[in-house]
Scaffold this motif. Structure first.
Motif, PDB file in Angstrom:
ATOM      1  N   ILE A 137       3.180   7.895  -6.832  1.00  0.00           N
ATOM      2  CA  ILE A 137       3.070   7.747  -8.279  1.00  0.00           C
ATOM      3  C   ILE A 137       4.085   6.728  -8.785  1.00  0.00           C
ATOM      4  CG2 ILE A 137       3.331   8.965 -10.473  1.00  0.00           C
ATOM      5  CD1 ILE A 137       2.305  11.491  -9.018  1.00  0.00           C
ATOM      6  N   GLU A 138       5.292   6.760  -8.234  1.00  0.00           N
ATOM      7  CA  GLU A 138       6.340   5.837  -8.667  1.00  0.00           C
ATOM      8  C   GLU A 138       5.968   4.394  -8.385  1.00  0.00           C
ATOM      9  OE1 GLU A 138      11.181   5.241  -8.204  1.00  0.00           O
ATOM     10  OE2 GLU A 138      10.073   6.358  -6.679  1.00  0.00           O
ATOM     11  N   ARG A 139       5.420   4.118  -7.198  1.00  0.00           N
ATOM     12  CA  ARG A 139       5.036   2.743  -6.881  1.00  0.00           C
ATOM     13  C   ARG A 139       3.926   2.263  -7.808  1.00  0.00           C
ATOM     14  NH1 ARG A 139       5.878   3.695  -0.788  1.00  0.00           N
ATOM     15  NH2 ARG A 139       7.781   2.515  -0.399  1.00  0.00           N
ATOM     16  N   GLN A 140       3.003   3.135  -8.146  1.00  0.00           N
ATOM     17  CA  GLN A 140       1.939   2.731  -9.053  1.00  0.00           C
ATOM     18  C   GLN A 140       2.487   2.386 -10.436  1.00  0.00           C
ATOM     19  OE1 GLN A 140      -1.266   5.676  -8.901  1.00  0.00           O
ATOM     20  NE2 GLN A 140      -2.340   4.322  -7.494  1.00  0.00           N
ATOM     21  N   GLN A 141       3.591   2.980 -10.798  1.00  0.00           N
ATOM     22  CA  GLN A 141       4.216   2.678 -12.083  1.00  0.00           C
ATOM     23  C   GLN A 141       5.032   1.393 -12.024  1.00  0.00           C
ATOM     24  OE1 GLN A 141       6.462   6.293 -12.597  1.00  0.00           O
ATOM     25  NE2 GLN A 141       4.778   7.395 -13.569  1.00  0.00           N
ATOM     26  N   ASP A 142       5.615   1.114 -10.881  1.00  0.00           N
ATOM     27  CA  ASP A 142       6.562  -0.004 -10.764  1.00  0.00           C
ATOM     28  C   ASP A 142       5.897  -1.340 -10.447  1.00  0.00           C
ATOM     29  OD1 ASP A 142       8.657   1.675 -11.301  1.00  0.00           O
ATOM     30  OD2 ASP A 142       9.268   1.912  -9.199  1.00  0.00           O
ATOM     31  N   TYR A 143       4.713  -1.331  -9.814  1.00  0.00           N
ATOM     32  CA  TYR A 143       4.080  -2.560  -9.345  1.00  0.00           C
ATOM     33  C   TYR A 143       2.618  -2.600  -9.762  1.00  0.00           C
ATOM     34  CZ  TYR A 143       7.949  -1.602  -6.156  1.00  0.00           C
ATOM     35  OH  TYR A 143       9.172  -1.259  -5.638  1.00  0.00           O
ATOM     36  N   LEU A 144       2.003  -3.758  -9.543  1.00  0.00           N
ATOM     37  CA  LEU A 144       0.550  -3.840  -9.590  1.00  0.00           C
ATOM     38  C   LEU A 144       0.021  -3.374  -8.243  1.00  0.00           C
ATOM     39  CD1 LEU A 144      -0.113  -7.270 -11.365  1.00  0.00           C
ATOM     40  CD2 LEU A 144      -0.215  -4.971 -12.354  1.00  0.00           C
ATOM     41  N   THR A 145      -0.851  -2.380  -8.259  1.00  0.00           N
ATOM     42  CA  THR A 145      -1.424  -1.814  -7.044  1.00  0.00           C
ATOM     43  C   THR A 145      -2.805  -2.399  -6.813  1.00  0.00           C
ATOM     44  OG1 THR A 145      -0.271   0.268  -7.495  1.00  0.00           O
ATOM     45  CG2 THR A 145      -2.044   0.327  -5.871  1.00  0.00           C
ATOM     46  N   ILE A 146      -3.048  -2.896  -5.614  1.00  0.00           N
ATOM     47  CA  ILE A 146      -4.395  -3.327  -5.249  1.00  0.00           C
ATOM     48  C   ILE A 146      -5.094  -2.087  -4.705  1.00  0.00           C
ATOM     49  CG2 ILE A 146      -5.749  -4.748  -3.672  1.00  0.00           C
ATOM     50  CD1 ILE A 146      -2.412  -5.830  -5.225  1.00  0.00           C
ATOM     51  N   ASN A 147      -5.976  -1.520  -5.483  1.00  0.00           N
ATOM     52  CA  ASN A 147      -6.533  -0.196  -5.200  1.00  0.00           C
ATOM     53  C   ASN A 147      -7.605  -0.238  -4.116  1.00  0.00           C
ATOM     54  OD1 ASN A 147      -5.039   1.491  -7.084  1.00  0.00           O
ATOM     55  ND2 ASN A 147      -6.083   0.335  -8.677  1.00  0.00           N
ATOM     56  N   GLU A 148      -7.199  -0.652  -2.950  1.00  0.00           N
ATOM     57  CA  GLU A 148      -8.067  -0.717  -1.779  1.00  0.00           C
ATOM     58  C   GLU A 148      -7.300  -0.130  -0.596  1.00  0.00           C
ATOM     59  OE1 GLU A 148     -11.180  -1.729  -1.561  1.00  0.00           O
ATOM     60  OE2 GLU A 148     -11.437  -2.612  -3.564  1.00  0.00           O
ATOM     61  N   PRO A 149      -7.606   1.111  -0.171  1.00  0.00           N
ATOM     62  CA  PRO A 149      -6.903   1.684   0.995  1.00  0.00           C
ATOM     63  C   PRO A 149      -7.058   0.777   2.207  1.00  0.00           C
ATOM     64  CG  PRO A 149      -8.233   3.340  -0.128  1.00  0.00           C
ATOM     65  CD  PRO A 149      -8.610   2.021  -0.733  1.00  0.00           C
ATOM     66  N   LEU A 150      -5.948   0.534   2.905  1.00  0.00           N
ATOM     67  CA  LEU A 150      -5.919  -0.548   3.886  1.00  0.00           C
ATOM     68  C   LEU A 150      -6.144  -0.121   5.326  1.00  0.00           C
ATOM     69  CD1 LEU A 150      -2.933  -2.656   2.517  1.00  0.00           C
ATOM     70  CD2 LEU A 150      -5.387  -3.011   2.164  1.00  0.00           C
ATOM     71  N   ILE A 151      -5.709   1.057   5.719  1.00  0.00           N
ATOM     72  CA  ILE A 151      -5.714   1.353   7.156  1.00  0.00           C
ATOM     73  C   ILE A 151      -6.465   2.642   7.466  1.00  0.00           C
ATOM     74  CG2 ILE A 151      -3.484   2.559   7.250  1.00  0.00           C
ATOM     75  CD1 ILE A 151      -2.980   0.747   9.827  1.00  0.00           C
ATOM     76  N   LYS A 152      -7.426   2.934   6.590  1.00  0.00           N
ATOM     77  CA  LYS A 152      -8.368   4.040   6.796  1.00  0.00           C
ATOM     78  C   LYS A 152      -7.685   5.386   7.034  1.00  0.00           C
ATOM     79  CE  LYS A 152     -12.424   1.453   8.315  1.00  0.00           C
ATOM     80  NZ  LYS A 152     -13.416   2.090   7.445  1.00  0.00           N
ATOM     81  N   GLY A 153      -6.524   5.568   6.411  1.00  0.00           N
ATOM     82  CA  GLY A 153      -5.851   6.859   6.463  1.00  0.00           C
ATOM     83  C   GLY A 153      -5.075   7.160   7.725  1.00  0.00           C
ATOM     84  N   LEU A 154      -5.021   6.236   8.690  1.00  0.00           N
ATOM     85  CA  LEU A 154      -4.391   6.546   9.980  1.00  0.00           C
ATOM     86  C   LEU A 154      -2.900   6.841   9.855  1.00  0.00           C
ATOM     87  CD1 LEU A 154      -5.880   4.242  12.766  1.00  0.00           C
ATOM     88  CD2 LEU A 154      -6.545   6.545  12.086  1.00  0.00           C
ATOM     89  N   LEU A 155      -2.238   6.260   8.848  1.00  0.00           N
ATOM     90  CA  LEU A 155      -0.795   6.460   8.748  1.00  0.00           C
ATOM     91  C   LEU A 155      -0.448   7.912   8.456  1.00  0.00           C
ATOM     92  CD1 LEU A 155       1.748   4.669   8.991  1.00  0.00           C
ATOM     93  CD2 LEU A 155       1.810   4.613   6.486  1.00  0.00           C
TER      94      LEU A 155
END
Length: 276
Positions: free
Chosen positions: A74-92
């Motif tokens: 939530i904090e990162r979404q407030q602090d930056y512009l988020t490119i709302n495209e999940p990148l690594i298919k949840g593996l992390l």
């Protein structure tokens, strides 16, 4: 045609490159497919060694670096512009434990969160995982640098070093002189989507990245890059997810707009009942 540097990324030391190559490959193709609309661009790298917290600080200020990728909060979404495209298919968010090779059966028979609570985990300062583990009642030891965590694990300062599904094998190879091993018994599972982030004022770069990733998804190239990444391919074949005891953690800092219902975005879609 001359290529102008339009993106500066954090410095990629060997221990970062072993699990960042997918993101770099994806970024290169994203810039390439958007060149007709946005113009030529090349990637540069900072010359400084930067911790996670330092990267966040510089990106927020709009200094030194232009982009990072990191687990969503939530904090990162407030602090930056988020490119709302999940990148690594949840593996992390599918976590495998690194242990000392003498402790390879330490987690044998551990099949619940309660049985996991006596163990201590090594994590880095500024990682969102720290809050997740502590919120689920797990004990965490933190270190300021990535390399320090491997040294502390090898020295017995903590027994478990939690790594992403796509990270653990190349990192073990990079640190093969430290007598470490991969735990074969459990997988910790919690939602940890990874996104690209840019400074709040960099709307053009945010638009370019969003446009490019959508183009790559539509053409099928996104999945091609993902399923041809050597470390991802090897991890999916070698880590035997189905044979591991699955222990689910809740992520209390997850934004509510994550598109979990779109199963095409995740390699292992999470069940709705996995974390109450």
């Amino acid at each position: 045609m001359r290529l102008y540097a339009c993106i500066t990324l954090p410095k990629q030391e060997p221990n970062k490159l072993v699990h960042n190559q997918f993101f770099i490959s994806l970024l290169e193709r994203t810039l390439a497919v958007t060149e007709p609309e946005f113009g030529p661009c090349k990637i540069n790298y900072s010359t400084q060694d930067l911790t996670h917290k330092r990267i966040d600080h510089l990106l927020k200020q709009g200094r030194v670096i232009d982009l990072t990728w990191a687990p969503v909060t939530i904090e990162r979404q407030q602090d930056y512009l988020t490119i709302n495209e999940p990148l690594i298919k949840g593996l992390l968010g599918f976590r495998i434990m690194l242990v000392k090779d003498s402790n390879v059966n330490l987690l044998q028979g551990v099949d619940s969160l309660e049985k996991l609570k006596p163990f201590q985990f090594g994590l880095g300062y500024g990682w969102p995982d720290v809050d997740i583990y502590q919120a689920n009642g797990l004990t965490v030891t933190q270190a300021s640098t990535f390399e320090q965590l491997f040294k502390m694990l090898a020295a017995g300062r903590f027994p478990l070093f939690s790594r992403g599904f796509n990270e653990v094998l190349p990192e073990l190879q990079l640190h093969k002189n430290k007598q470490l091993a991969i735990d074969p018994h459990i997988v910790l599972i919690y939602p940890l989507p990874v996104y690209f982030y840019v400074n709040k004022n960099n709307h053009m770069l945010a638009k370019r990245l969003s446009t490019g990733i959508k183009m790559l998804r539509a053409s099928g190239e996104f999945d091609h890059i993902f399923y041809h990444d050597p470390d991802i391919v090897t991890s999916l074949k070698a880590l035997n997810l189905e044979r591991r005891n699955k222990i689910f953690l809740c992520n209390p800092h997850l934004p509510k707009d994550i598109p979990f219902n779109d199963t095409s975005l995740w390699h292992f879609p999470l069940e709705k009942t996995s974390c109450q």
